[in-house]
Design a protein around this motif. Sequence first.
Motif, PDB file in Angstrom:
ATOM      1  N   LEU A 261      47.373  41.170  37.338  1.00 25.17           N
ATOM      2  CA  LEU A 261      48.154  40.175  38.069  1.00 25.17           C
ATOM      3  C   LEU A 261      47.828  38.776  37.557  1.00 25.17           C
ATOM      4  CD1 LEU A 261      48.142  41.487  41.733  1.00 25.17           C
ATOM      5  CD2 LEU A 261      49.136  42.442  39.673  1.00 25.17           C
ATOM      6  N   PRO A 262      48.779  37.879  37.669  1.00 26.04           N
ATOM      7  CA  PRO A 262      48.541  36.514  37.197  1.00 26.04           C
ATOM      8  C   PRO A 262      47.654  35.741  38.167  1.00 26.04           C
ATOM      9  CG  PRO A 262      50.717  36.675  38.174  1.00 26.04           C
ATOM     10  CD  PRO A 262      50.137  38.056  38.202  1.00 26.04           C
ATOM     11  N   CYS A 263      46.801  34.893  37.635  1.00 25.79           N
ATOM     12  CA  CYS A 263      46.063  33.985  38.512  1.00 25.79           C
ATOM     13  C   CYS A 263      46.689  32.602  38.401  1.00 25.79           C
ATOM     14  CB  CYS A 263      44.573  33.969  38.194  1.00 25.79           C
ATOM     15  SG  CYS A 263      44.149  34.133  36.471  1.00 25.79           S
ATOM     16  N   THR A 264      46.392  31.765  39.366  1.00 27.51           N
ATOM     17  CA  THR A 264      47.038  30.457  39.391  1.00 27.51           C
ATOM     18  C   THR A 264      45.994  29.358  39.520  1.00 27.51           C
ATOM     19  OG1 THR A 264      47.302  30.733  41.771  1.00 27.51           O
ATOM     20  CG2 THR A 264      49.207  31.213  40.411  1.00 27.51           C
ATOM     21  N   LEU A 265      46.314  28.234  38.947  1.00 32.38           N
ATOM     22  CA  LEU A 265      45.410  27.094  39.023  1.00 32.38           C
ATOM     23  C   LEU A 265      45.604  26.359  40.347  1.00 32.38           C
ATOM     24  CD1 LEU A 265      43.475  25.083  37.538  1.00 32.38           C
ATOM     25  CD2 LEU A 265      45.553  23.878  36.826  1.00 32.38           C
ATOM     26  N   VAL A 266      44.505  26.103  41.027  1.00 35.18           N
ATOM     27  CA  VAL A 266      44.557  25.294  42.242  1.00 35.18           C
ATOM     28  C   VAL A 266      43.772  24.023  41.959  1.00 35.18           C
ATOM     29  CG1 VAL A 266      43.973  25.170  44.687  1.00 35.18           C
ATOM     30  CG2 VAL A 266      44.636  27.359  43.678  1.00 35.18           C
ATOM     31  N   THR A 267      44.501  22.914  41.892  1.00 39.06           N
ATOM     32  CA  THR A 267      43.846  21.661  41.533  1.00 39.06           C
ATOM     33  C   THR A 267      43.355  20.938  42.780  1.00 39.06           C
ATOM     34  OG1 THR A 267      45.454  21.513  39.752  1.00 39.06           O
ATOM     35  CG2 THR A 267      44.089  19.584  40.147  1.00 39.06           C
ATOM     36  N   ARG A 268      42.068  20.644  42.796  1.00 35.30           N
ATOM     37  CA  ARG A 268      41.518  19.886  43.917  1.00 35.30           C
ATOM     38  C   ARG A 268      40.680  18.738  43.363  1.00 35.30           C
ATOM     39  NH1 ARG A 268      40.410  25.130  46.229  1.00 35.30           N
ATOM     40  NH2 ARG A 268      42.049  25.725  47.679  1.00 35.30           N
TER      41      ARG A 268
ATOM     42  N   ALA B  41      39.647  52.859  30.199  1.00 28.15           N
ATOM     43  CA  ALA B  41      39.074  53.736  31.224  1.00 28.15           C
ATOM     44  C   ALA B  41      40.189  54.624  31.778  1.00 28.15           C
ATOM     45  CB  ALA B  41      38.454  52.918  32.334  1.00 28.15           C
ATOM     46  N   PRO B  42      39.882  55.892  32.026  1.00 23.77           N
ATOM     47  CA  PRO B  42      40.911  56.821  32.508  1.00 23.77           C
ATOM     48  C   PRO B  42      41.190  56.640  33.991  1.00 23.77           C
ATOM     49  CG  PRO B  42      38.816  57.951  32.271  1.00 23.77           C
ATOM     50  CD  PRO B  42      38.586  56.533  31.849  1.00 23.77           C
ATOM     51  N   ALA B  43      41.209  55.409  34.471  1.00 24.50           N
ATOM     52  CA  ALA B  43      41.447  55.142  35.889  1.00 24.50           C
ATOM     53  C   ALA B  43      42.477  54.036  36.018  1.00 24.50           C
ATOM     54  CB  ALA B  43      40.146  54.705  36.559  1.00 24.50           C
ATOM     55  N   THR B  44      43.004  53.893  37.207  1.00 21.23           N
ATOM     56  CA  THR B  44      43.882  52.770  37.477  1.00 21.23           C
ATOM     57  C   THR B  44      43.023  51.520  37.610  1.00 21.23           C
ATOM     58  OG1 THR B  44      45.645  54.039  38.505  1.00 21.23           O
ATOM     59  CG2 THR B  44      45.375  51.767  39.249  1.00 21.23           C
ATOM     60  N   ILE B  45      43.433  50.473  36.925  1.00 20.24           N
ATOM     61  CA  ILE B  45      42.676  49.228  36.944  1.00 20.24           C
ATOM     62  C   ILE B  45      43.542  48.154  37.585  1.00 20.24           C
ATOM     63  CG2 ILE B  45      41.346  47.614  35.553  1.00 20.24           C
ATOM     64  CD1 ILE B  45      40.535  50.335  34.776  1.00 20.24           C
ATOM     65  N   VAL B  46      42.997  47.468  38.559  1.00 18.23           N
ATOM     66  CA  VAL B  46      43.702  46.331  39.129  1.00 18.23           C
ATOM     67  C   VAL B  46      42.814  45.105  38.956  1.00 18.23           C
ATOM     68  CG1 VAL B  46      44.694  45.315  41.200  1.00 18.23           C
ATOM     69  CG2 VAL B  46      44.865  47.775  40.823  1.00 18.23           C
TER      70      VAL B  46
END
Lengths: 351, 351
Positions: free
Chosen positions: B333-340, B165-170
Amino acid sequence: MSSPIKPSQKLSPYPDNITITEVAAEAQVSISAVSRAFNPTGSCAPKTRAKVFAAAEKLGYKPNRLARGLKSNSSLIGILMTDFENPAYLSILSDLTSAIQAHNCHSLLINVGPQKSVTEAVELIMEYHVDGLIVTSSSLPDELISACQRRNTPVVIFGHHSRNAPATIVSCDNVAGGRMAADILLDAGYTRPAFVGATTSVSTTTDRQRGFITRLIERGCTEWTTTEGNRHSYDSGYEATCKLFASTDKPDSIFYLDDIMACGGMDAIRYEFGLKVPEDVGVIGVDDIRLAASRAYDLTTIRQPFTDMVNTAVTALFEQIKDTSIEPKNFTLPCTLVTRGSTRAIPTQAE
Amino acid sequence: MSSPIKPSQKLSPYPDNITITEVAAEAQVSISAVSRAFNPTGSCAPKTRAKVFAAAEKLGYKPNRLARGLKSNSSLIGILMTDFENPAYLSILSDLTSAIQAHNCHSLLINVGPQKSVTEAVELIMEYHVDGLIVTSSSLPDELISACQRRNTPVVIFGHHSRNAPATIVSCDNVAGGRMAADILLDAGYTRPAFVGATTSVSTTTDRQRGFITRLIERGCTEWTTTEGNRHSYDSGYEATCKLFASTDKPDSIFYLDDIMACGGMDAIRYEFGLKVPEDVGVIGVDDIRLAASRAYDLTTIRQPFTDMVNTAVTALFEQIKDTSIEPKNFTLPCTLVTRGSTRAIPTQAE
DNA sequence: CTGAAAGCGCTTACAG
DNA sequence: CTGAAAGCGCTTACAG
């Protein structure tokens, strides 16, 4: 970069900066005629209007609302919002924006965060010359409301009672809601109710608390307590509940200012103190957010008619925008009790 | 109603319709000077600026942003939003609006409801000549993005991958998130995982599903299933889970597209089928909404770094507004595991 | 650094 | 019903 575009061959695939001037040229009328054609109040011959619309369509003309707003309405409605923690506000926002859009206006959303005062927020929003202002999850100083009215910008306060404020107020009957909560708890056989409020939200807290306590007293209940969380949040409800159960006179039922606090509170009751809901402790909230109906919480609650409240607020706002001489009114909608599993069943009464 | 106000005695208690002209008169300079004084880029002698500011202060002058926007920037940022059901969007909205306000701009929030197409929404928003556009919880046709860029209105797509896509992607790394989910489930000893997606959100669903399934296969797991809810909601997760357990090969663990669906699913598992989480069924979601950390759900999840994502999006947007020659970029961006507690503890491995 | 002037795109009395 | 003209409040080359 090839040849300069001649005024005759305007067939660009996407509308770019087509103004009223181009449309007027294409339709062979004056720019005044174009303006009137697009304005419902402007007198314009049907033929002319048709020609103008055809030209506008062909060129992909879209009015510049900023320019229009300079002499006329901006079509902008300001929404002031403080509370981004109570999930109830997400659906309120959804309803508000779509109702505003149905009036061909749009929403300027201002986040009145802790670092920004509501006064600053109003000043900012007025720089856009909004046609009207909706204030949610907080009130507005009377003098600020008056200043807005003086500029012919009607103000609607949403969700707060704010007696005597020179603005239209849309809220539900929080005092009655408090009374309902007292009745259901007492009817279900609880004897030591507590109220958990919040410091941030004056009128809703006091009204609900007043209705609740008054009704408890009316019915001869004396062993009640009250406490306050900081905000309208899960954590706040959790913490306030911990405080409540750390004291010597523990309640056997709790009326929370809103559902999200009640959910936090219920988790504290169950997981922090190992008590059962509704057997050991009855819980009731206010709002009827989506989560209240979940199986995990199954929360008895005082339902606020948010959709009706939003429609009332937006309708009243646009009436005042249309006719600025209309006096601000108070709308107090009824709330209803929704009985679920977080309170004991009411024993069948032999009359 | 007494005597007409003379230009010399402008001491009205509230700013009314004081314009640049009044300020110029008060400060005894030209209106150009006033304009430049208020504009960081305008060259202006310090003394002049001081005089202008004093006059503006005295009269309570506030610039009319509509008029300013006619030749210059509107200071308006459009936010397109589709999903008003996932509570994650309330905090995203809070972060977005406050970041935008920190740039001295404001948020025009458009509700792209089911009755309104995203194309219409963009057209509407462009009538306000917004300086930039942030699209959340849905994507935009490439041709529409291009049309915006052609008008020098940068577009940022938030939360979706939308390659090319010709847009900034976050967005965050949804494929990696899916892989993490597969690993934690397999590591915890589950053997029949399922994936629950949603039809409404193409790229996030497919990316997470792809990462999840790919990783399962890589690790030799063959007994997996997938299904889809309609929307990103509690109910949707609940229903999809019911379907899953109504079939013959019931899963022993479920990866939900997002937390709110996982909460609905968990309630179905517990209350509809009487199964235990995490013993009988492991549950994992995505987002890390406030509710995920509640005692009732205690949900293991793939955390999206929403605050970072918002800051990245808003920073990138304003860079492009300042310098329209900047090419759109992809930020993953990286995502992180949250263990519950909704997944079994991982047995200690003797290496 | 400063002011006079033109212009942004639209609306709105005002004559006709 | 229509067009010419003034104006909404601000910005921005342009001379000085």
